[in-house]
Motif scaffolding. Structure first.
Motif, short mmCIF file in Angstrom:
data_model
loop_
_atom_site.label_atom_id
_atom_site.label_comp_id
_atom_site.label_asym_id
_atom_site.label_seq_id
_atom_site.Cartn_x
_atom_site.Cartn_y
_atom_site.Cartn_z
N UNK A 1 81.68 2.86 9.97
CA UNK A 1 81.92 2.14 8.59
C UNK A 1 83.08 1.22 8.79
N UNK B 1 72.87 3.18 2.60
CA UNK B 1 74.02 3.61 2.13
C UNK B 1 75.44 2.85 2.61
N UNK C 1 76.20 -0.10 0.28
CA UNK C 1 76.66 0.39 -1.14
C UNK C 1 78.23 0.74 -0.67
N UNK C 2 78.63 1.30 0.40
CA UNK C 2 79.84 1.52 1.08
C UNK C 2 80.64 0.20 0.86
N UNK D 1 73.01 4.97 -8.25
CA UNK D 1 73.39 5.90 -7.14
C UNK D 1 72.14 6.92 -6.71
N UNK D 2 71.28 7.05 -7.82
CA UNK D 2 70.34 7.90 -7.47
C UNK D 2 69.22 7.12 -6.76
N UNK E 1 69.75 4.91 -4.69
CA UNK E 1 70.15 4.74 -3.17
C UNK E 1 69.82 6.24 -2.52
N UNK E 2 70.30 7.33 -2.95
CA UNK E 2 70.10 8.63 -2.42
C UNK E 2 68.63 8.69 -2.13
N UNK F 1 67.45 6.31 0.71
CA UNK F 1 67.83 7.04 1.87
C UNK F 1 66.87 8.18 2.24
N UNK F 2 66.67 8.96 1.49
CA UNK F 2 66.19 10.32 1.77
C UNK F 2 64.86 10.20 2.28
N UNK G 1 65.09 9.00 5.81
CA UNK G 1 65.59 10.18 6.65
C UNK G 1 64.49 11.09 6.62
N UNK G 2 63.55 11.32 5.75
CA UNK G 2 62.68 12.64 5.92
C UNK G 2 61.50 12.04 6.79
N UNK H 1 62.92 11.64 10.53
CA UNK H 1 62.79 13.18 11.22
C UNK H 1 61.46 13.66 11.30
#
Lengths: 309, 334
Positions: A155, A240, A243-244, A282-283, A285-286, A289-290, A293-294, A297
Motif C-alpha cells: 500500500x 480494496x 478505496x484505500x 463499503x459492502x 467493495x467487500x 473483493x469477496x 477471492x472466492x 481460491x
C-alpha cells in the motif's frame, strides 16, 4: 487422476511432447468439474459475473445520469434524504442518486481493477520470464529489484507512486499496478525455474528444440494456471486498494466519476447520523473483493492436481 | 547457522542500497521543481534556497547522490514542512505507539487465529470449518478503514464501551518513560494509566488485527490438516500415545512452522494498515502522522517514514528467516 500423477511430480500438465495438449485439456476439463462441484467457487463466480454485468450495463440499469447533483439542495449538513419512491436507496452525500452512483462505481472498480492488474501482470511477467528464462546477471538484477519493491509494504508503494503522479484515474491504476509487479515477477520466475528443471523440458531440449520455442511453447503455457489465479486474487486487492488510496486522499479527484472509495470517505463525517451512506459502498467493495477471492481460491484448488483428495 | 545469518544479512545491503537510489530518483520525479514540491504552496524564496542547499539540487547528480547517501547514513531526512520538526525525531517519538498497537493487533490475531484454525482443521468439512472459513474470507475483504469506522460507530459511539480516539485519557496524568503507554503504566505502577491505555488500544487493535487474524486462521487450518495426514501422526496414534500428547508434540509443533513465518510476514500489513487505522482513531503513532503527511504532501516525512518502514520491514523479515532457521534445521541447508 491416476493417469496424470505418475508423470507429474512438480506441477500441472507436464506431459512430454505432443501429449501435453491432451493432458492440458483433461486438466482443464477436470478443473471445470471440480469448480462446478464447489459451492464456494459457484458463489464466487456468480458474484464476479454479476459484478461484471452490472459494470457493463450500468448506463442501462441506472435510473439517472451519473454524478448528477441536481438534488444537492435536499442535502443538509444534518441529514441526507433516505430511500424514497424516486430514489430507491436514497441520495448520497454529494446529492446524487445512491443507486446510480453504486452502479457506475462498479464500472469504475472494474476498469481500474482490470487495467492495474493487467499492468502489474504484464510488467511483472516480462521481468519474471526474462529472469527465469535468461538466468545469470539478468536474473540477479531482476530479483534484486523485486526485493527492493517488496521491502516497501504494497500500500505504501502505491502511495509513493500516486504521490508522484498526482490525483487522476491513470495514476491510481499505475500506482496499484506497480505494487503488483513484484508479486507477478516472483511467481513467473519461480514457475519458469521449477519447470526448466522438469523432465519434459529436458526431453524437449534433448530433441534439439530451440530454447525460445521451449520457453514460449511449453514452459509459458504451463505457468498460465498460477498466473490466472494470482490475477484473480490481485483484482480483489486492487479493488480494496483503490478505496484505500481514496481514503488517503490520493484517489481520482474527478467528481464526475462515481467511485466507491470516495463515496465511503465522503460518508465518514455523516457516519453517526447516516451509516447507510458508508455501508452501501463499503459492502459493495467487500462483496466484490469477496467474489474475486472466492473464485481465485477455488480456481487455485481446481487447477492444482495435488489438491485433489 | 552463523553463515546462514551472515548470508541473509549480506542480502540486505543491496536492497537498502537500491532503495536509497529509488528514493533519490523519487524525490527528483516529483512534479515540478523538487524544492518547490517539497515545500508545497507555502514555498518562500528563502525556503526554496534552503531546500536546494540541503538536497544540493544545483550540483551534478552523482555528487547529489553521495551527499544524499551521507544524509541517509546519519538518518538525516530533513524536517517536516508542516511543523518543522526533524523527521527522525518525530518517527522515534511516535514509533513506540505504533509498535504497541501492532503488538496488541498481532496478539489478538494469534490468540484467536490459531485455536480457530486448529478447530477448523480437526473438523474439516463440518459446520465449524465452514463458519471459520467464511469468517476469515470476510475478514480479508473488508477494507481496513471501513472496519475501523464501523467498530468506532458501534462500540465507541453507540454502545460507548470504548473511547473513540487517542491513546490515553487526557485527564490521566501518567508518567511516560518509554512511550509504550501500557508498559509505562506497569513500570511506574500507575495501573489505572496502563488499564486506560489498554482500553484505548482495543478497537484499533481489533481493526488492525482482523486481516492478520484471517490469514493466520487459514494458514493454521491448511498446515494442521496437512500434518494430520502425515505418517508420523498416524504412527504416534497407533502406538497408543495419549491424544493430547500427539496433539501437542506431533501435530502442533510441526504445524506451527508455516504459521510462525506468516506471523512475521504480517509486519508489512500491520505497518501499512496502521496508516489507515490510526487516523480513524486519532491514535498518535507513525500511521496517523504519515496519513497527514500524505494528505498535505509533506514529502520529507513521506520519504523518511517510508525508508524507516522499509528498513524495519526488511529487518523483521530477516529475523523471521533466521528464527525459522533456528527452529527448522532443514531450512539452513538450502
Amino acid at each position: 487422476m491416476t493417469a496424470q500423477l505418475p508423470t507429474l511430480p512438480t506441477g500441472p500438465a507436464a506431459g512430454p511432447g505432443d501429449g501435453a495438449t491432451v493432458v492440458g485439456e483433461s486438466l482443464l476439463r477436470g478443473a471445470w468439474h471440480r469448480l462446478r462441484r464447489s459451492p464456494l467457487a459457484v458463489a464466487g463466480a456468480v458474484i464476479v459475473l454479476l459484478f461484471v454485468l452490472v459494470a457493463l450495463a450500468a448506463p442501462l440499469l441506472a435510473p439517472y445520469e451519473p454524478a448528477s447533483t441536481q438534488w444537492a439542495g435536499d442535502v443538509t449538513p444534518q441529514s441526507v434524504p433516505g430511500p424514497s419512491a424516486d430514489h430507491v436507496l436514497g441520495l448520497d452525500s454529494f446529492g446524487s442518486d445512491m443507486l446510480t452512483q453504486l452502479l457506475y462505481g462498479a464500472r469504475q472498480s472494474l476498469i481500474v481493477g482490470v487495467v492495474s492488474t493487467l499492468l502489474g501482470l504484464s510488467v511483472g511477467a516480462a521481468l519474471g520470464i526474462s529472469a527465469g528464462g535468461l538466468g545469470g546477471k539478468v536474473d540477479t538484477a531482476v530479483m534484486r529489484l523485486v526485493d527492493i519493491l517488496l521491502s516497501i509494504p504494497s500500500l505504501l508503494l502505491a502511495v509513493s507512486v500516486a504521490a508522484v503522479m498526482g490525483q487522476s484515474q491513470l495514476s491510481v491504476m499505475i500506482a496499484i499496478g506497480v505494487a503488483q509487479v513484484p508479486i507477478f515477477a516472483r511467481l513467473l520466475r519461480g514457475s519458469m525455474l521449477s519447470q526448466s528443471r522438469s523432465d519434459y523440458v529436458l526431453a524437449a531440449g534433448a530433441l534439439g528444440i530451440r530454447r525460445r520455442r521451449i520457453v514460449l511453447g511449453h514452459v509459458l503455457p504451463n505457468s498460465l494456471g498460477p498466473t490466472i489465479v494470482q490475477a484473480t486474487l490481485s483484482l480483489a486487492t486492487a479493488i480494496i486498494e483503490v478505496a484505500a488510496l481514496s481514503f488517503l486522499g490520493l484517489g481520482d479527484s474527478d467528481p464526475a466519476v462515481a467511485e466507491w472509495g470516495r463515496m465511503l470517505v465522503a460518508a465518514q463525517e455523516r457516519f453517526g447520523n447516516d451509516p447507510r451512506l458508508a455501508v452501501y459502498p463499503g459492502v459493495c467493495i467487500a462483496i466484490t473483493a469477496l467474489g474475486f477471492t472466492l473464485f481465485g481460491e477455488a480456481l487455485r484448488e481446481a487447477l492444482d492436481p495435488r489438491q485433489r483428495r | 547457522m552463523l553463515r546462514f545469518t551472515l548470508r541473509r544479512l549480506a542480502l540486505l545491503v543491496p536492497v537498502l542500497f537500491g532503495l536509497s537510489i529509488l528514493l533519490f530518483v523519487w524525490i527528483r520525479a516529483l512534479p515540478g521543481d523538487p524544492a518547490r514540491s517539497l515545500l508545497g504552496e507555502r514555498a518562500t524564496p528563502e525556503g526554496i534556497r534552503q531546500i536546494r542547499a540541503l538536497y544540493g539540487f544545483d550540483k551534478p547528480l552523482v555528487e547529489q547522490y553521495w551527499a544524499y547517501l551521507g544524509q541517509l547514513v546519519t538518518f538525516d531526512f530533513g524536517s517536516s514542512i508542516r511543523d518543522g520538526r526533524p523527521v527522525t525525531d518525530t518517527f522515534l517519538e511516535q514509533f513506540p505507539a505504533t509498535v504497541e498497537l501492532a503488538f496488541f493487533a498481532i496478539v489478538f490475531a494469534v490468540v484467536l487465529g490459531i485455536p480457530l484454525g486448529y478447530a477448523a482443521a480437526r473438523r474439516r468439512g463440518e459446520l465449524v470449518d465452514g463458519a471459520v472459513i467464511t469468517g476469515s474470507l470476510i475478514g480479508v475483504v473488508i477494507p481496513v478503514f471501513f472496519l475501523a469506522i464501523l467498530l468506532k460507530l458501534v462500540f465507541a459511539i453507540q454502545l460507548d464501551w470504548f473511547p473513540t480516539s487517542s491513546r490515553q485519557d487526557a485527564r490521566i496524568d501518567a508518567t511516560h518513560i518509554t512511550n509504550f503507554y501500557v508498559l509505562d503504566g506497569l513500570l511506574t505502577r500507575e495501573f489505572d494509566a496502563a488499564w486506560d491505555a489498554i482500553v484505548h488500544l482495543v478497537l484499533p487493535a481489533v481493526a488492525l488485527g482482523t486481516i492478520p487474524l484471517a490469514i493466520i486462521v487459514r494458514i493454521t487450518r491448511a498446515s494442521v490438516s496437512e500434518v494430520l495426514n502425515e505418517d508420523y501422526v498416524r504412527t504416534a496414534e497407533a502406538k497408543g500415545l495419549h491424544p493430547q500428547v500427539v496433539r501437542r508434540r506431533h501435530v502442533l509443533r510441526n504445524a506451527m512452522l508455516p504459521v510462525l513465518t506468516t506471523i512475521g510476514l504480517q509486519v508489512g500489513l500491520l505497518l501499512s494498515g496502521a496508516v489507515l487505522t490510526e487516523s480513524v482513531f486519532a491514535f498518535n503513532g507513525i500511521g496517523s502522522y504519515l496519513f497527514d503527511a500524505i494528505a498535505q504532501r509533506d514529502y520529507p516525512v513521506l520519504q523518511g517514514y517510508i525508508l524507516f518502514i522499509a528498513l524495519i520491514y526488511s529487518l523483521v523479515n530477516l529475523a523471521v528467516d533466521i528464527g525459522y532457521g533456528l527452529i527448522d534445521p532443514r531450512v539452513r541447508v538450502s
